[in-house]
Design an enzyme around this catalytic site. Structure first.
Site, short mmCIF file in Angstrom:
data_model
loop_
_atom_site.label_atom_id
_atom_site.label_comp_id
_atom_site.label_asym_id
_atom_site.label_seq_id
_atom_site.Cartn_x
_atom_site.Cartn_y
_atom_site.Cartn_z
N ARG A 13 -10.30 -5.52 6.49
CA ARG A 13 -9.08 -5.10 5.76
C ARG A 13 -8.42 -6.27 5.05
O ARG A 13 -7.79 -6.10 4.00
CB ARG A 13 -8.11 -4.44 6.74
CG ARG A 13 -6.93 -3.74 6.06
CD ARG A 13 -6.13 -2.99 7.09
NE ARG A 13 -5.05 -2.17 6.57
CZ ARG A 13 -3.79 -2.27 6.96
NH1 ARG A 13 -3.44 -3.17 7.86
NH2 ARG A 13 -2.86 -1.47 6.45
N ILE A 18 -1.12 -0.24 1.02
CA ILE A 18 -2.42 0.04 1.64
C ILE A 18 -2.08 0.91 2.84
O ILE A 18 -1.16 0.61 3.61
CB ILE A 18 -3.15 -1.27 2.02
CG1 ILE A 18 -4.52 -0.99 2.66
CG2 ILE A 18 -2.34 -2.15 2.95
CD1 ILE A 18 -5.38 -2.26 2.86
N SER A 19 -2.80 2.01 3.00
CA SER A 19 -2.45 2.99 4.03
C SER A 19 -2.63 2.41 5.43
O SER A 19 -3.38 1.45 5.64
CB SER A 19 -3.33 4.23 3.88
OG SER A 19 -3.26 4.75 2.58
N GLN A 20 -1.97 3.06 6.39
CA GLN A 20 -2.15 2.70 7.79
C GLN A 20 -3.58 3.05 8.21
O GLN A 20 -4.01 4.20 8.03
CB GLN A 20 -1.15 3.48 8.64
CG GLN A 20 -1.24 3.14 10.11
CD GLN A 20 -0.31 3.98 10.96
OE1 GLN A 20 0.49 4.77 10.45
NE2 GLN A 20 -0.43 3.83 12.26
#
Ligand code: SAH
Length: 226
Positions: free
Chosen positions: A33, A59-61
């Site tokens: 990530r 940025i998504s969880q």
């Protein structure tokens, strides 16, 4: 000797009990990530939380991405449409999960982002890691008609309605996962399946996503559901 630093950031040991699909867990373990966030946020990349990626977007969880992706039950080689590429992290996860031996990972992934700057950053990060998805800048609510039908779709920004063009471009038997809700306090993930042309809806729980911005959705003629 193995140290904590050798452990992948995701999933953390004993975390994400709802994410039972070993391939989904392996995909998260495989994709770094940190490569998808700005240098000054790298020390937060292993936090299971959304992070800013510029231009008011996030940025998504990872946990939420894991649940959405697991719901799609992706198979190797499936043709997938992603709306809201953002950082490209989820694009890398999709590419990993559907990879085909002998082909560059991502060759079957089509991803649309409306903000050119984010799309360019995502492209650089993805290519640096060897992923080769098809990326487009534009309004993802319109889908990618030239490449339809898609057997799976994932939308990473919330709208009050399911965009009709996406529904039309979903293959028979195809699955779509997306956050639905008019306001940020009131969104939930829907898993849609096209079964004999009809929409089956399964609700997967509450979430918070940035809005899907699309002039197309001002027109009720472009809403797929009742
Ligand atoms: N999965 C991404 C999520 C990024 S946030 C990640 O983890 O990085 C959602 C993204 O959707 C934002 O980058 C935003 O610019 C984009 N977006 C919003 N409306 C859109 C639209 N109509 N078409 C394409 N992208 C859109």
């Amino acid at each position: 000797m193995k140290s904590a630093a050798d452990e992948p950031s995701f999933p953390k040991r004993d975390s994400w009990p709802e994410v039972v699909d070993p391939q989904v867990r392996a995909a998260f373990a495989a994709v770094p990530r940190a490569a998808f966030v700005a240098a000054e946020l790298r020390n937060h990349a292993a936090d299971d939380a959304p992070l800013p990626i510029g231009q008011g977007q996030t940025i998504s969880q990872p946990y939420v991405v894991a649940l959405m992706v697991q719901a799609l039950a992706l198979q190797s080689g499936e043709k997938v449409l992603e709306i809201g590429t953002g950082s490209g992290y989820e694009t890398a996860i999709l590419s990993t999960l559907t990879a085909v031996a002998g082909r560059p990972p991502g060759h079957n992934i089509y991803a649309v982002e409306r903000l050119p700057r984010l799309a360019q950053q995502a492209e650089a990060a993805l290519h640096a890691l060897g992923y080769a998805p098809h990326l487009r800048i534009g309004d993802g609510a319109a889908g990618w008609p030239e490449e339809a039908p898609f057997s799976a779709m994932i939308v990473s920004a919330a709208a009050a309605h399911v965009p009709h063009p996406l529904w039309v471009q979903l293959a028979e038997g195809g699955r779509m996962v997306l956050p639905v809700g008019a306001d940020v306090e009131n969104q939930e993930i829907w898993l849609l399946r096209k079964q004999a042309g009809a929409m089956q809806i399964k609700r997967l729980g509450g979430v918070r996503f940035v809005p899907l911005i699309s002039p197309l959705l001002d027109d009720p003629g472009n809403w797929a559901e009742g």
